[in-house]
Enzyme design. Structure first.
Site, mmCIF file in Angstrom:
data_model
loop_
_atom_site.group_PDB
_atom_site.id
_atom_site.type_symbol
_atom_site.label_atom_id
_atom_site.label_comp_id
_atom_site.label_asym_id
_atom_site.label_seq_id
_atom_site.Cartn_x
_atom_site.Cartn_y
_atom_site.Cartn_z
ATOM 1 N NE ARG A 1 7.216 -8.243 -0.286
ATOM 2 C CZ ARG A 1 6.756 -8.121 0.972
ATOM 3 N NH1 ARG A 1 5.933 -9.044 1.472
ATOM 4 N NH2 ARG A 1 7.144 -7.113 1.731
ATOM 5 C CG ASP B 1 6.061 -3.630 5.661
ATOM 6 O OD1 ASP B 1 5.053 -3.628 6.401
ATOM 7 O OD2 ASP B 1 6.495 -4.662 5.117
#
Length: 533
Positions: A166, A446
């Protein structure tokens, strides 16, 4: 640096230490500079379109399905075939790109590992370059690590997970690389270096360059990525369609363009994913000024009701109609050491969430910790005996615009406000110290959680929301609770840790964004300016 790179006006401002020279080769610099010149003007224009759309939302226009793309939504088409090694994705593990974590994730027993340069990685120069080195070593067969503290050796097992990378979202710049005087796109930097160094080796080893694309807000942004893929494949001599992408549907506008995003990337598409935490953040960011979008405590916003339920069902239906995989969301729980009862209670929540996903028709799910892989795997093995559920078309699902915008019900509490403060500040402080995946209160957090935290506080203050005890959420209340929470946090940390950390900056950033008159698009934008100061 080659003459071509010099002609393109490339400046590398980050230090070239350690193995950076293996990443920043002349060929690599030429490649990423070419990507910048070809695609960065469009990227910037697309970001300006986001701002224009936001003004329309602020003026009262609700998100909706596009009239201009009705033919795409109603057409009978399917994506190109998906490679064999992406046919079974029942459990995927995600995490940052440091060496030990990559090895553990690849060895975890999950079907797929998403190596994350985005929300789980603080984009320090060292983190980004080391991450690229680690992935290069994966495909060279040289990925190993010895922990200097314990002496324990780690190496890749015989059957590692399929690797998906990603890159960062289109919004974040890479300030250490300037091309023609402009900071490069972090997305093009991450993508370009990885595909240049590894794509040919991956194909030779029977797999391919696979990506997760974050934060997309429109099919036009998907079209940009498709053109990037087409160009990269042509330049690297790869057959068109070699690159495959899974798009995270984690923004409210993108949820109204799922068919269109699949269509734009149809030759390179593998599936869509329910990025549930960022989706809550986007819901608040895009329509949070509306009285009928006032959110309750974030702990009450689950996947079984309101806008989260609607969008997840529509994602499954949309993907399976087009032959694409519909991936479920993250289980962020981490093991609770020394408390078996609490640990089992946490795992029971994970189990129930995965049973919902598999029962609804998702083709797989995400976990954040290796200990959750067998928990999620057991559920999908039991409820999804085949490699996927593409045959479950969910024609019984009917989701309207109103369903997609329906807010969750529930109270707003002082406890919820305090939790947002605690989690938001501690995450930002860790991010400023170079850590993007942060264990907080038995969850692996996150950037998405910190985004929800500050967005929700901003919304409650902007709308003068009432708590369950009748008090109005004001600037003064927020500042008082912030002071109390930080005093308690300093007392709970080891002596001197609070002062030695970057809490003053984190508190300043969190407070500034929570109290701003105009909503800041991403907390990582102002935070990135002071990262590595």
């Amino acid at each position: 640096m080659s003459e071509a790179a010099i002609d393109l006006g490339v400046e590398i401002l980050g230090p070239r230490k350690g193995r950076a020279a293996e990443v920043l080769t002349s060929e690599a610099i030429d490649f990423i500079a070419d990507l910048h010149h070809r695609f960065d003007p469009r990227r910037r224009e697309l970001l300006s379109l986001r701002a224009k759309r936001q003004k329309r939302f602020d003026a009262g226009e609700p998100p909706d399905f596009l009239d201009s793309t009705r033919a795409v939504r109603e057409g009978d088409w399917r994506i190109a075939p998906v490679p064999k090694d992406l046919q079974d994705r029942r459990v995927e593990i995600t995490g940052p790109v440091d060496r030990k974590m990559i090895i553990n994730a690849l060895n975890s027993g999950a079907k797929v590992f998403m190596a994350d340069f985005e929300d789980a990685t603080s984009p320090t120069w060292d983190n980004l370059i080391d991450g690229q080195v680690n992935l290069i070593d994966r495909w060279r067969g040289q990925l190993a690590f010895t922990d200097p503290a314990t002496g324990k050796a780690y190496s890749l097992g015989a059957s590692p997970a399929v690797l998906i990378v990603r890159p960062r979202g289109l919004h974040l710049p890479e300030k250490h690389v300037r091309v023609g005087g402009q900071a490069m796109s972090g997305a093009l930097f991450d993508f370009g270096l990885y595909v240049l160094h590894n794509a040919r080796a991956q194909v030779a080893q029977g797999t391919g360059p696979y990506f997760y694309l974050p934060k997309l807000e429109s099919h036009l942004e998907a079209r940009l990525w498709n053109d990037v893929f087409v160009h990269a494949q042509a330049r690297l001599g790869l057959p068109q369609g070699t690159i495959k992408a899974t798009v995270l549907i984690e923004t409210l506008p993108a949820a109204f363009e799922m068919d269109e995003i699949l269509f734009e990337l149809r030759e390179h598409m593998a599936g869509l994913n329910c990025g549930r935490w960022d989706y809550i953040f986007s819901y608040i960011k895009r329509i949070g000024r509306r009285a009928d979008a006032l959110t309750p405590d974030r702990a009450l916003m689950g996947m079984s009701s309101a806008f989260l339920r609607a969008y997840s069902l529509r994602l499954i239906q949309t993907c399976h109609r087009r032959g694409a995989f519909a991936m479920g969301g993250m289980a962020a729980q981490i093991p609770i050491k020394g408390d078996p009862a609490a640990n089992e209670a946490a795992f029971a929540k994970v189990r129930a969430d995965k049973e919902r996903e598999a029962g609804d028709g998702h083709d797989g799910t995400w976990v954040a910790h290796p200990d959750l892989v067998p928990v999620a795997m057991e559920v999908f093995d039991r409820l999804m005996p085949g490699p996927n559920q593409l045959d479950r078309l969910r024609q019984d699902v009917s989701v309207s615009r109103a369903d997609m915008l329906k807010v969750h019900e529930g109270a707003r509490t002082e406890a919820g406000l305090r939790e947002n403060i605690r989690v938001g500040v501690q995450y930002i402080e860790a991010w400023l110290r170079g850590r993007g995946a942060v264990p907080l209160y038995n969850l692996m957090e996150d950037a998405a959680t910190a985004e929800i935290s500050r967005a929700q506080i901003w919304q409650w203050i902007a709308q003068a929301a009432k708590l369950s005890d009748g008090r109005e959420v004001t600037r003064q209340l927020f500042e008082a609770l912030l002071a109390e929470e930080m005093t308690a946090l300093e007392a709970a940390l080891p002596p001197g840790a609070f002062a030695k950390g970057r809490f003053a900056e984190a508190i300043g950033l969190f407070s500034q964004m929570s109290l701003a008159a105009d909503f800041e698009e991403f907390l990582t934008l102002p935070a990135y300016k002071v990262l590595e100061r």
